[in-house]
Scaffold this motif. Structure first.
Motif, PDB file in Angstrom:
ATOM      1  N   VAL B 179       0.839  -1.205   0.000  1.00 18.35           N
ATOM      2  CA  VAL B 179       0.000   0.000   0.000  1.00 18.35           C
ATOM      3  C   VAL B 179       0.875   1.257   0.000  1.00 18.35           C
ATOM      4  CG1 VAL B 179      -1.766   1.299   1.278  1.00 18.35           C
ATOM      5  CG2 VAL B 179      -1.915  -1.189   1.119  1.00 18.35           C
ATOM      6  N   LYS B 180       1.987   1.185   0.713  1.00 17.28           N
ATOM      7  CA  LYS B 180       2.922   2.318   0.711  1.00 17.28           C
ATOM      8  C   LYS B 180       3.510   2.524  -0.677  1.00 17.28           C
ATOM      9  CE  LYS B 180       6.010   3.108   4.138  1.00 17.28           C
ATOM     10  NZ  LYS B 180       6.939   2.649   5.226  1.00 17.28           N
ATOM     11  N   GLU B 181       3.914   1.410  -1.290  1.00 14.92           N
ATOM     12  CA  GLU B 181       4.525   1.500  -2.607  1.00 14.92           C
ATOM     13  C   GLU B 181       3.530   2.040  -3.636  1.00 14.92           C
ATOM     14  OE1 GLU B 181       6.376  -2.190  -3.938  1.00 14.92           O
ATOM     15  OE2 GLU B 181       6.473  -1.268  -5.939  1.00 14.92           O
ATOM     16  N   ALA B 182       2.265   1.712  -3.427  1.00 15.00           N
ATOM     17  CA  ALA B 182       1.237   2.178  -4.367  1.00 15.00           C
ATOM     18  C   ALA B 182       0.993   3.676  -4.222  1.00 15.00           C
ATOM     19  CB  ALA B 182      -0.063   1.421  -4.130  1.00 15.00           C
ATOM     20  N   LYS B 183       1.561   4.277  -3.194  1.00 21.56           N
ATOM     21  CA  LYS B 183       1.395   5.715  -2.936  1.00 21.56           C
ATOM     22  C   LYS B 183      -0.077   6.101  -2.873  1.00 21.56           C
ATOM     23  CE  LYS B 183       5.637   7.165  -5.251  1.00 21.56           C
ATOM     24  NZ  LYS B 183       6.111   7.834  -6.455  1.00 21.56           N
ATOM     25  N   LEU B 184      -0.845   5.233  -2.261  1.00 17.66           N
ATOM     26  CA  LEU B 184      -2.264   5.542  -2.094  1.00 17.66           C
ATOM     27  C   LEU B 184      -2.395   6.659  -1.070  1.00 17.66           C
ATOM     28  CD1 LEU B 184      -5.305   4.981  -2.439  1.00 17.66           C
ATOM     29  CD2 LEU B 184      -5.093   3.244  -0.655  1.00 17.66           C
ATOM     30  N   GLY B 191      -5.159  13.856   1.949  1.00 22.46           N
ATOM     31  CA  GLY B 191      -4.188  13.285   1.026  1.00 22.46           C
ATOM     32  C   GLY B 191      -2.994  12.655   1.724  1.00 22.46           C
ATOM     33  N   PHE B 192      -3.167  12.244   2.967  1.00 15.32           N
ATOM     34  CA  PHE B 192      -2.077  11.622   3.708  1.00 15.32           C
ATOM     35  C   PHE B 192      -1.866  10.195   3.206  1.00 15.32           C
ATOM     36  CE2 PHE B 192      -0.026   9.703   7.410  1.00 15.32           C
ATOM     37  CZ  PHE B 192       0.906  10.677   7.710  1.00 15.32           C
ATOM     38  N   PRO B 193      -0.592   9.755   3.066  1.00 18.89           N
ATOM     39  CA  PRO B 193      -0.348   8.404   2.552  1.00 18.89           C
ATOM     40  C   PRO B 193      -0.957   7.333   3.457  1.00 18.89           C
ATOM     41  CG  PRO B 193       1.695   9.687   2.637  1.00 18.89           C
ATOM     42  CD  PRO B 193       0.649  10.497   3.322  1.00 18.89           C
ATOM     43  N   ALA B 194      -1.822   6.511   2.891  1.00 19.34           N
ATOM     44  CA  ALA B 194      -2.540   5.514   3.685  1.00 19.34           C
ATOM     45  C   ALA B 194      -1.589   4.496   4.300  1.00 19.34           C
ATOM     46  CB  ALA B 194      -3.599   4.827   2.826  1.00 19.34           C
ATOM     47  N   GLY B 195      -0.595   4.058   3.526  1.00 19.58           N
ATOM     48  CA  GLY B 195       0.332   3.045   4.025  1.00 19.58           C
ATOM     49  C   GLY B 195       1.076   3.515   5.267  1.00 19.58           C
ATOM     50  N   THR B 365      -0.348  10.955 -11.268  1.00 14.86           N
ATOM     51  CA  THR B 365       0.882  11.751 -11.337  1.00 14.86           C
ATOM     52  C   THR B 365       1.909  11.209 -10.353  1.00 14.86           C
ATOM     53  OG1 THR B 365       0.049  13.289  -9.672  1.00 14.86           O
ATOM     54  CG2 THR B 365      -0.378  13.854 -11.968  1.00 14.86           C
ATOM     55  N   GLU B 366       3.088  11.789 -10.421  1.00 18.02           N
ATOM     56  CA  GLU B 366       4.218  11.372  -9.592  1.00 18.02           C
ATOM     57  C   GLU B 366       3.825  11.178  -8.123  1.00 18.02           C
ATOM     58  OE1 GLU B 366       7.408  10.777 -10.363  1.00 18.02           O
ATOM     59  OE2 GLU B 366       8.066  10.570  -8.277  1.00 18.02           O
ATOM     60  N   ASN B 367       3.207  12.206  -7.546  1.00 12.67           N
ATOM     61  CA  ASN B 367       2.907  12.131  -6.121  1.00 12.67           C
ATOM     62  C   ASN B 367       1.446  11.836  -5.808  1.00 12.67           C
ATOM     63  OD1 ASN B 367       5.547  12.534  -5.084  1.00 12.67           O
ATOM     64  ND2 ASN B 367       5.378  14.682  -5.711  1.00 12.67           N
ATOM     65  N   SER B 368       0.633  11.707  -6.812  1.00 11.41           N
ATOM     66  CA  SER B 368      -0.765  11.348  -6.583  1.00 11.41           C
ATOM     67  C   SER B 368      -1.118  10.228  -7.557  1.00 11.41           C
ATOM     68  CB  SER B 368      -1.690  12.547  -6.819  1.00 11.41           C
ATOM     69  OG  SER B 368      -1.311  13.647  -6.037  1.00 11.41           O
ATOM     70  N   ALA B 369      -0.986   9.005  -7.068  1.00 16.15           N
ATOM     71  CA  ALA B 369      -1.227   7.857  -7.950  1.00 16.15           C
ATOM     72  C   ALA B 369      -2.717   7.547  -8.044  1.00 16.15           C
ATOM     73  CB  ALA B 369      -0.467   6.646  -7.435  1.00 16.15           C
ATOM     74  N   GLU B 426     -11.012  31.022 -14.745  1.00 14.17           N
ATOM     75  CA  GLU B 426     -10.712  30.525 -16.085  1.00 14.17           C
ATOM     76  C   GLU B 426      -9.208  30.354 -16.337  1.00 14.17           C
ATOM     77  OE1 GLU B 426     -12.965  32.006 -19.318  1.00 14.17           O
ATOM     78  OE2 GLU B 426     -12.060  30.235 -20.261  1.00 14.17           O
ATOM     79  N   SER B 427      -8.408  31.308 -15.836  1.00 11.34           N
ATOM     80  CA  SER B 427      -6.968  31.264 -16.105  1.00 11.34           C
ATOM     81  C   SER B 427      -6.294  30.051 -15.477  1.00 11.34           C
ATOM     82  CB  SER B 427      -6.300  32.541 -15.602  1.00 11.34           C
ATOM     83  OG  SER B 427      -6.479  32.653 -14.206  1.00 11.34           O
ATOM     84  N   LYS B 428      -6.968  29.379 -14.566  1.00 10.11           N
ATOM     85  CA  LYS B 428      -6.362  28.210 -13.917  1.00 10.11           C
ATOM     86  C   LYS B 428      -6.902  26.908 -14.493  1.00 10.11           C
ATOM     87  CE  LYS B 428      -3.924  30.577 -11.087  1.00 10.11           C
ATOM     88  NZ  LYS B 428      -2.493  30.660 -11.331  1.00 10.11           N
ATOM     89  N   LEU B 429      -7.639  26.994 -15.578  1.00  7.11           N
ATOM     90  CA  LEU B 429      -8.292  25.788 -16.097  1.00  7.11           C
ATOM     91  C   LEU B 429      -7.315  24.736 -16.584  1.00  7.11           C
ATOM     92  CD1 LEU B 429     -11.520  26.918 -17.968  1.00  7.11           C
ATOM     93  CD2 LEU B 429     -11.315  25.482 -15.947  1.00  7.11           C
ATOM     94  N   ASP B 430      -6.091  25.146 -16.918  1.00  8.99           N
ATOM     95  CA  ASP B 430      -5.158  24.144 -17.412  1.00  8.99           C
ATOM     96  C   ASP B 430      -4.354  23.475 -16.305  1.00  8.99           C
ATOM     97  OD1 ASP B 430      -5.787  24.134 -20.185  1.00  8.99           O
ATOM     98  OD2 ASP B 430      -5.046  26.194 -20.224  1.00  8.99           O
ATOM     99  N   LEU B 431      -4.752  23.757 -15.097  1.00  9.76           N
ATOM    100  CA  LEU B 431      -4.130  23.122 -13.947  1.00  9.76           C
ATOM    101  C   LEU B 431      -4.379  21.623 -13.995  1.00  9.76           C
ATOM    102  CD1 LEU B 431      -2.787  24.284 -11.326  1.00  9.76           C
ATOM    103  CD2 LEU B 431      -4.959  23.829 -10.218  1.00  9.76           C
ATOM    104  N   LYS B 432      -3.302  20.872 -13.799  1.00 10.56           N
ATOM    105  CA  LYS B 432      -3.447  19.414 -13.713  1.00 10.56           C
ATOM    106  C   LYS B 432      -3.890  19.081 -12.295  1.00 10.56           C
ATOM    107  CE  LYS B 432      -0.181  17.626 -17.108  1.00 10.56           C
ATOM    108  NZ  LYS B 432      -0.195  18.734 -18.048  1.00 10.56           N
ATOM    109  N   VAL B 433      -5.018  18.403 -12.210  1.00  9.76           N
ATOM    110  CA  VAL B 433      -5.597  18.204 -10.894  1.00  9.76           C
ATOM    111  C   VAL B 433      -4.919  17.078 -10.126  1.00  9.76           C
ATOM    112  CG1 VAL B 433      -7.703  17.596  -9.676  1.00  9.76           C
ATOM    113  CG2 VAL B 433      -7.823  19.012 -11.717  1.00  9.76           C
ATOM    114  N   ASP B 434      -4.258  17.413  -9.049  1.00  9.54           N
ATOM    115  CA  ASP B 434      -3.888  16.407  -8.050  1.00  9.54           C
ATOM    116  C   ASP B 434      -3.817  17.078  -6.681  1.00  9.54           C
ATOM    117  OD1 ASP B 434      -1.403  17.593  -7.772  1.00  9.54           O
ATOM    118  OD2 ASP B 434      -0.318  16.044  -8.877  1.00  9.54           O
ATOM    119  N   PHE B 435      -3.450  16.315  -5.666  1.00  5.88           N
ATOM    120  CA  PHE B 435      -3.497  16.857  -4.302  1.00  5.88           C
ATOM    121  C   PHE B 435      -2.683  18.141  -4.169  1.00  5.88           C
ATOM    122  CE2 PHE B 435      -4.600  12.418  -3.331  1.00  5.88           C
ATOM    123  CZ  PHE B 435      -5.714  12.628  -2.552  1.00  5.88           C
ATOM    124  N   ASP B 436      -1.464  18.120  -4.723  1.00  6.56           N
ATOM    125  CA  ASP B 436      -0.551  19.230  -4.466  1.00  6.56           C
ATOM    126  C   ASP B 436      -0.846  20.464  -5.307  1.00  6.56           C
ATOM    127  OD1 ASP B 436       0.804  17.388  -2.753  1.00  6.56           O
ATOM    128  OD2 ASP B 436       1.591  16.463  -4.580  1.00  6.56           O
TER     129      ASP B 436
END
Ligand SMILES: Cc1cc2nc3c(=O)[nH]c(=O)nc-3n(C[C@H](O)[C@H](O)[C@H](O)COP(=O)(O)O)c2cc1C
Ligand code: SF4
Ligand code: SF4
Lengths: 244, 616, 156
Positions: B179-184, B191-195, B365-369, B426-436
């Motif tokens: 679970v840690k490796e899965a970065k869940l 958004g705290f790592p479950a593992g 993404t890298e930090n949000s799997a 609107e100007s933030k619409l191209d933001l890639k959505v993840d926790f960070d």
């Protein structure tokens, strides 16, 4: 377990889990507070005991009364930021409370009037008669006296302190512990014509008298003690504790 | 029903179920019975189908399956026909006879029930062709359209409990490592790592440990957790059981909102079935371990979604948050180590164990799997639940999947993260959505509410709405939160009423600092996000209210007037409907509103067929 | 409320004081509110102070200390419903039912309530009348629903 922490650059020893505020004060530093009393569990309600704590590399402001001491904390009790935020807390409080104690502390932080005051807040402050909803009364009644006659009511901006159904609580023994710990003196604890009164709780209890006619304590309170301690029913009638 | 005692028996049982289904060779028709579709009358649709297939003699050829939410709530009631995955939308009970006759019996497509793409005018036959579905990655939600949530066999046939079997085989340490490796990361907001959390709980020495599933879902505009519990409760139970065995807990609580009766009902049935099969209860899958799950109904307090408040509420007290540390993993329910996770977090666990951490980290993404479920609501064409890979842009979610803003209006903002999230322009619409990324921009992931706003939404009003919510939902303990949010609400209301002056915004900003820094829990500390983000991105709207005494979006009632334009045909409709009787005018004559008496209820505007009532 | 009913509920939860929230919910489910006798009885049986039950009952939104109306209208005030005009529905119902939101009409027929969000956002704005969801509604439509009920009740 004893842990070591730093307060304003001074190394300090404390028991793990102790209230940070109490440790700070033991070491002679001054931090104001309104809702704290060593006899009851701290609850972090008033927020004037804010200090800056670095814990595990993260620095933030926190109420010190219910911050449990852990190894390695680095604490600062006075800074521009801390004073600024305490002042704002007091300004908020000043809008809802007209207690002299609050006014005095606020003045120490340079706050003499509140920008949040409106006709409405003035009416509320008058109704609350100084109460800052710190709940010391509730906690002392539950934790120390173990009667639990008082309660918090509602939540959010509707939160209040009172009694079930806003009626005189039938289990209140009028011991006055709540009035003793209240930081704003707003409970109205008086004895008049052989009757003990707690105005805020609408409770009135007639006093028992000793053979010379001097009031000892409310009759109901004596009855409560008799029951609780398993004393003979006529224990106090024989002349009370002094005659043993 | 016999208990299943080992991984081998589970595999055998699965094969048997699958074989049985294949042998029957029935065509499955999944009717969405989520709360949304039920409100459209899904239950009647199911009943009509059942009656009709009997009538037309298709009993042994067709199986009607009431399922959980398919996500496309906008188009309910949804009917999905397997194995082709043909989708009929907006199905009403009276259309069922024809569907059974033409489509199920003769394989004919009924055009009228197909989804018509408003952008292209095209009609789509298959679920996978519809842009709403085509751009999603449905790991968790896909089962919602396939399985009957009241049938554990269905879940097992789809690979259910193989993750648990695998985890038992691996043992606690390796399970946690996986679970840690899965970065869940926790899907409940933080958004705290479950593992990492599981590891901390596993490390504690205690005679008793607990598991909690946080299903309080108090964020207005969010219903992911409800839909998972309604559509796929077994996945949550499996995830919790894996967590229990990994951390050494033997008792669990699912804390569900009382406003979710259907979720509670489905979960109760699911628990019963899991117990019968031996996935919970005593000697789970022959492992020698025991685990019991209880349901707690929340009392209706948003702050009880906060973990320490939730724990107090389970203990039978009012939900006042506690300072952390100690964390629940160290000292939780009744002072015992407790692992608490969100519904969606647990629902992700079985897949990770079954398919492996690598599979999971290959998405996102890298930090949000992995994926995240959002409830896409507000001023958007395709309202519903969407599950996408982390890292998709806001624009893709809102325009590709959501189909953009309805009625040709202009997009203004999207609000993410629930009441203490923020509004992005609107100007933030191209933001890639993840926790960070969301946190960086002053909003947050929260539990996944995504509310789209158009140019008819006033940002001052929205901010006022959230503050009103928060001041009401604060537990009321901290002065900074109780009084601070109340005063913020007052100040923003002042602006909305056109009574603000040049001191109002600076005072709001000054107060924000203390509410943020001085409050105990995240309700207070992040409660200023709506204020900060609207002030940051939509300051001009505040200024219009303060300086020009105008509400550009035409929402704030103190600053607008309703007037009737020359488009009026004198049809009398508005006049009849006005509750204050303040519209005058004769038939075929232009009507006039007495603005002094008008209460700005907007009924006339809704009633007018000629769009002659305008807001000024 | 019948003490026997309260007793039965307490028994169902094994007289466990930590099940207080659930016990209170069960009582409320029976009566639609928390009658004072029931509160007092629970306190006595579970040996907990009334003050604790009272603070719970006023903290949690799901509890009511006053009897509620025969029909319950709940307006969803979730964000999605808000941006689609839920506030106007509340105002409409306040006019129709002649009661302030949160209150019960004088004849005891209707209680008008607001709820934070029922998670049926696609259907917003939404009003729940006696458990039935009225989605994508308007002031006019919802007004009709309640006036129908008023007519039926008035005819009795
Ligand atoms: C005011 C407040 C409300 C919250 N509401 C919820 C909620 O409804 N559901 C949820 O899962 N987490 C909620 N949380 C977050 C929880 O405290 C906790 O972080 C979460 O349950 C942990 O699970 P996770 O790590 O799986 O996300 C809330 C937090 C706060 C401060
Ligand atoms: S009465 Fe006094 S002790 Fe009680 S809450 Fe008010 S200020 Fe605090
Ligand atoms: S920040 Fe607000 S909700 Fe959180 S503990 Fe303080 S008063 Fe309660």
């Amino acid at each position: 377990m004893t842990v070591e922490i730093t307060i304003n650059g001074v190394k300090a020893k404390a028991e793990k889990g102790e209230s940070l505020l109490e440790v700070i004060r033991k070491y002679g530093f001054v931090v104001p507070s309104l809702c704290h009393h060593h006899a009851v569990e701290p609850c972090g309600s008033c927020r004037v005991c804010l200090v800056s704590v670095t814990d595990n590399g993260r620095t933030k402001l926190a109420a010190s009364c219910n911050y449990k001491v852990r190894e390695g904390l680095d604490v600062t009790t006075d800074s521009e930021e801390i004073r600024r935020n305490r002042a704002m807390v007091l300004e908020l409080m000043l809008a809802e409370s007209n207690a002299p104690q609050v006014q005095k502390l606020a003045a120490e932080y340079g706050v003499t009037s509140s920008r949040f005051s409106t006709e409405e807040t003035k009416a509320l402050a008058a109704e609350r008669d100084g109460c800052i909803l710190c709940g010391l009364c509730v906690r002392v009644c539950e934790e120390v006296v173990e009667v639990a006659a008082l309660n918090f009511e509602g939540r959010g901006d509707k939160r209040d302190v009172g009694t079930p159904y806003q009626e005189a609580p039938q289990n209140c023994i009028a011991c006055g512990a709540c009035a003793y710990v209240c930081p704003t003196d707003c409970i109205g604890f008086v004895e008049e014509d052989g009757v003990r009164k707690l105005k805020k709780w609408k409770r009135e209890l007639p006093m028992a008298k000793d053979p010379s006619g001097r009031p000892i304590a409310p009759q109901f309170q004596l009855y409560y003690f008799t029951q609780k301690a398993g004393l003979p029913a006529d224990f106090y009638k024989k002349g009370g504790p002094g005659s043993r | 029903m016999a208990k299943i005692n080992s991984a081998k028996e589970l595999q055998a049982y699965k094969d048997e179920v699958v074989k049985k289904v294949e042998a029957a060779g029935k065509k499955e028709v999944a009717v969405c019975c989520g709360t949304g579709c039920q409100a459209y009358g899904a239950k009647d649709v199911v009943a009509a189908f059942q009656e009709e297939i009997k009538k037309q003699g298709l009993d042994d050829k067709v199986e009607i399956k009431p399922t959980g939410c398919h996500g496309f709530c906008e188009r309910g009631t949804l009917v999905l026909m397997h194995p082709e995955k043909q989708l009929y939308q907006r199905v009403k009970p009276d259309a069922v006879a024809e569907i059974v006759e033409k489509t199920l019996k003769n394989g004919e497509i009924i055009e009228a029930h197909l989804y018509d793409n408003p952008a292209t005018g095209e009609k789509h036959k298959l679920e996978s062709e519809i842009p709403f579905y085509a751009n999603q990655k449905r790991l968790i939600l896909s089962n919602n359209g396939e399985i009957d949530p009241t049938s554990i066999d269905d879940y097992i046939a789809h690979g259910g409990y193989l993750g648990l079997a695998k985890s038992i085989e691996m043992g606690p340490e390796k399970t946690i490592a996986e679970v840690k490796e899965a970065k869940l990361r926790g899907r409940g907001g933080g958004g705290f790592p479950a593992g990492v959390k599981w590891e901390l709980a596993a490390k504690q020495e205690a005679d008793q440990k607990y598991i909690i599933c946080n299903a309080d879902e108090g964020d207005p505009g969010a219903f992911m957790d409800r839909s998972i519990l309604e559509g796929n409760p077994q996945a949550v139970i499996e995830g919790m059981t894996i967590a229990a065995l990994a951390t050494g807990a033997d008792t669990a609580y699912v804390y569900v909102r009382y406003e979710y009766p259907l979720a509670i009902e489905r979960l109760t049935i699911a628990l019963e079935q899991a117990r019968e099969k031996g996935f919970i209860g005593e000697n789970i899958l022959g492992s020698g371990k025991n685990f019991e799950i209880k349901i707690n109904k929340g009392g209706g307090a948003f702050v009880c979604g906060e973990e320490t408040a939730l724990i107090r509420s389970i203990e039978g007290k009012t939900g006042i948050p506690k300072p952390k540390p100690p964390f629940p993993a160290e000292s939780g329910v009744f002072g015992k180590p407790t692992n608490i996770n969100n519904v969606e977090t647990y629902a992700n666990v079985p897949g990770i164990l079954r398919e492996g951490a690598k599979w999971f980290t290959s998405m996102g993404t890298e930090n949000s799997a992995g994926t995240k479920i959002f409830s896409l609501v507000g001023k958007v064409n395709n309202t519903g639940l969407v599950e996408v890979e982390m890292g998709m842009t806001l624009r893709d979610i809102i325009f590709k999947i959501g189909g953009g803003v309805p009625n040709g209006r202009k997009f203004k903002a999207v609000q993410t993260g629930g009441p203490s999230g923020g509004c992005l322009p609107e100007s933030k619409l191209d933001l890639k959505v993840d926790f960070d990324s969301l946190t960086q921009e002053g909003s947050m992931m929260g539990s996944g509410g995504m509310i789209v706003m158009d140019d008819q939404t006033c940002m001052v009003d929205v901010c006022k709405y959230f503050l009103g919510f928060l001041k009401f939902e604060s537990c009321g303990n901290c002065t900074t939160c109780r009084e601070g949010l109340r005063r913020l609400h007052e100040l923003v209301s002042l602006v909305a009423d056109g009574k603000g002056d040049e001191n109002t915004i600076p005072l709001i900003e000054e107060l924000c600092e203390t509410v943020e820094k001085g409050s105990l829990c995240a309700l207070g500390t992040t409660g200023v996000n709506p204020v900060r983000s609207t002030l940051k991105y939509f300051r001009d709207e505040y200024e219009a209210h303060i300086k020009d005494k105008k509400c550009p979006a035409g929402v704030c009632t103190e600053l607008i007037t309703y007037e009737i334009t020359d488009a009026c045909t004198g049809c009398l409709v508005c006049k009849k409907r006005c509750p204050e009787n303040c519209i005058s005018g004769d038939k075929k004559q232009k009507h006039v509103i007495d603005t002094d008496k008008c209460i700005k209820c907007g009924i006339c505007k809704d009633a007018c067929k000629f769009d002659a009532v305008r807001i000024f | 409320m019948d003490t026997a009913k309260v007793e039965a509920i307490i028994k169902k939860h094994n007289g466990d004081a930590t099940a207080l929230l659930a016990i209170m919910q069960d009582v409320q489910a029976e009566e639609n509110y928390l009658p004072r006798e029931a509160v007092e009885h629970i306190a006595k049986k579970l040996e907990i102070p009334i003050s604790r039950i009272y603070s719970m009952a006023t903290f949690f939104e799901s509890f009511h200390l006053e009897p509620r109306g025969k029909h319950i209208c709940t307006v969803c005030m979730g964000t999605a419903c808000h941006v689609r005009g839920a506030q106007r529905l509340v105002e409409q119902l306040e006019r129709d039912l002649k009661v302030k939101s949160g209150g019960t009409s004088e004849d005891g027929l209707f209680t008008l309530e607001e709820v934070n969000c029922v998670g049926a956002c696609a259907l917003g704005p939404l009003v729940i009348v006696d458990g039935k969801y009225h989605g994508n509604t308007t002031s006019a439509k919802i007004s009709k629903v309640v006036t129908e009920i008023q007519k039926v009740e008035g005819g009795k």
